[in-house]
Design an enzyme around this catalytic site. Sequence first.
Site, PDB file in Angstrom:
ATOM      1  N   GLN A   9       0.829  -1.204   0.000  1.00 43.00           N
ATOM      2  CA  GLN A   9       0.000   0.000   0.000  1.00 43.00           C
ATOM      3  C   GLN A   9       0.863   1.254   0.000  1.00 43.00           C
ATOM      4  O   GLN A   9       1.917   1.295   0.623  1.00 43.00           O
ATOM      5  CB  GLN A   9      -0.933  -0.005   1.214  1.00 43.00           C
ATOM      6  CG  GLN A   9      -2.141   0.898   1.042  1.00 43.00           C
ATOM      7  CD  GLN A   9      -3.313   0.452   1.896  1.00 43.00           C
ATOM      8  OE1 GLN A   9      -3.434  -0.707   2.235  1.00 43.00           O
ATOM      9  NE2 GLN A   9      -4.182   1.377   2.247  1.00 43.00           N
ATOM     10  N   SER A  89       3.732  -6.475   2.711  1.00 46.27           N
ATOM     11  CA  SER A  89       2.388  -6.414   3.289  1.00 46.27           C
ATOM     12  C   SER A  89       1.388  -7.030   2.321  1.00 46.27           C
ATOM     13  O   SER A  89       1.454  -8.217   2.027  1.00 46.27           O
ATOM     14  CB  SER A  89       2.039  -4.971   3.678  1.00 46.27           C
ATOM     15  OG  SER A  89       0.859  -4.927   4.444  1.00 46.27           O
ATOM     16  N   LEU A  90       0.446  -6.237   1.763  1.00 46.40           N
ATOM     17  CA  LEU A  90      -0.523  -6.817   0.838  1.00 46.40           C
ATOM     18  C   LEU A  90       0.169  -7.446  -0.369  1.00 46.40           C
ATOM     19  O   LEU A  90      -0.377  -8.355  -1.014  1.00 46.40           O
ATOM     20  CB  LEU A  90      -1.538  -5.767   0.373  1.00 46.40           C
ATOM     21  CG  LEU A  90      -1.120  -4.800  -0.736  1.00 46.40           C
ATOM     22  CD1 LEU A  90      -1.425  -5.355  -2.128  1.00 46.40           C
ATOM     23  CD2 LEU A  90      -1.801  -3.456  -0.563  1.00 46.40           C
ATOM     24  N   ARG A 114      -9.641  -7.899   3.571  1.00 44.67           N
ATOM     25  CA  ARG A 114      -8.546  -7.477   4.441  1.00 44.67           C
ATOM     26  C   ARG A 114      -8.571  -5.965   4.642  1.00 44.67           C
ATOM     27  O   ARG A 114      -8.415  -5.466   5.763  1.00 44.67           O
ATOM     28  CB  ARG A 114      -7.216  -7.911   3.818  1.00 44.67           C
ATOM     29  CG  ARG A 114      -5.957  -7.648   4.643  1.00 44.67           C
ATOM     30  CD  ARG A 114      -4.764  -8.254   3.903  1.00 44.67           C
ATOM     31  NE  ARG A 114      -3.484  -8.087   4.595  1.00 44.67           N
ATOM     32  CZ  ARG A 114      -2.664  -7.073   4.412  1.00 44.67           C
ATOM     33  NH1 ARG A 114      -2.983  -6.091   3.570  1.00 44.67           N
ATOM     34  NH2 ARG A 114      -1.512  -7.011   5.058  1.00 44.67           N
ATOM     35  N   HIS A 198      -0.450  -3.223  10.966  1.00 39.16           N
ATOM     36  CA  HIS A 198       0.666  -4.004  11.509  1.00 39.16           C
ATOM     37  C   HIS A 198       0.994  -3.623  12.948  1.00 39.16           C
ATOM     38  O   HIS A 198       2.158  -3.471  13.316  1.00 39.16           O
ATOM     39  CB  HIS A 198       1.893  -3.877  10.607  1.00 39.16           C
ATOM     40  CG  HIS A 198       1.650  -4.381   9.212  1.00 39.16           C
ATOM     41  ND1 HIS A 198       1.456  -5.709   8.927  1.00 39.16           N
ATOM     42  CD2 HIS A 198       1.535  -3.714   8.044  1.00 39.16           C
ATOM     43  CE1 HIS A 198       1.233  -5.847   7.626  1.00 39.16           C
ATOM     44  NE2 HIS A 198       1.263  -4.654   7.080  1.00 39.16           N
ATOM     45  N   GLN A 247       0.574 -11.838   9.979  1.00 43.47           N
ATOM     46  CA  GLN A 247       1.052 -10.631   9.295  1.00 43.47           C
ATOM     47  C   GLN A 247       0.189  -9.399   9.585  1.00 43.47           C
ATOM     48  O   GLN A 247       0.670  -8.276   9.573  1.00 43.47           O
ATOM     49  CB  GLN A 247       1.096 -10.916   7.781  1.00 43.47           C
ATOM     50  CG  GLN A 247       1.697  -9.811   6.942  1.00 43.47           C
ATOM     51  CD  GLN A 247       0.883  -9.590   5.680  1.00 43.47           C
ATOM     52  OE1 GLN A 247      -0.300  -9.259   5.751  1.00 43.47           O
ATOM     53  NE2 GLN A 247       1.508  -9.772   4.540  1.00 43.47           N
TER      54      GLN A 247
END
Length: 306
Positions: A9, A89-90, A114, A198, A247
């Site tokens: 992101q 991440s994503l 998500r 996170h 995660q």
Amino acid sequence: MRAFIFPGQGSQTVGMGKALAEASAVARAVFEEVDEALGQNLARLMADGPIDTLTLTENAQPAIMANSIAALRVSGVDVGKADFVAGHSLGEYSALCAAASFDLATAARLLKLRGQAMQAAVPVGEGAMAALLGANLGLAREIAEAAAEGDVCSVANDNDPTQVVISGHRTAVERALLIAKEKGAKRAILLPVSAPFHSPLMEPAARAMEQALADVALADPAVQLYANVAAAPVSEADEIRRLLVEQVTGMVRWRESVEAMAAAGVDHFVEFGGKVLGPMVKRIVPEARVTSVVTMDDIDALVKEI
């Protein structure tokens, strides 16, 4: 050795994927499949904006994944040309889609959920994130611990030796901005995000993803994945499922992941769908070769190179 890497992101821009879709039926098919899976015209939002709507977490996450997979598929380069895959991440979902752990429609639906779950986990305004520039992981942890004062403030992303991101309650993160300067960080910048990703505050989103991932078909990846929270290669579907849940609240160990891949012999990192991770890789492993694949010209150059 080579690794295919996928951005997270923050890499979204209005116009993303538009030129690829105009030039390639393969790209158009990717965007159409994602639109159908989500029941929305995400491709039009990616192409034309507005940026505020595109940046909403539930839109940005599947959009970035779709753009990465479109770039990979248009290139025609087989994922088997990579020794490892990894994503920030994503981007880990993009990496797993590239490695055929789950299909494109599943990746899109999981990322939509998500994004929604992460946004819903903490009321808007109560959480925040900040980038600490000129700070390594040790200093960032020291700053976060000093700023917490009973609130949540923890390291979210260990991006490279000069950039670490912290996340948590807004009051604590704002305290960290002042403490960072006192402790010698070059700059501390509040990030324009709508939730404290996170961090332990994302626990409700982790539980939502645990339930969602339990219900989807997830195969062993065709190429080993360097997982964010492990900074180590994984190849078993059940272990990947567990790490994807972890995660959501865990730290993205990107610096360590790149270091570990380089130690394993990777000297060429190919970023599909962005130009964000490449500079981080160069700061982590200056001697590494980095290729960013976004445009048709980038794709043509990659095909000649590989």
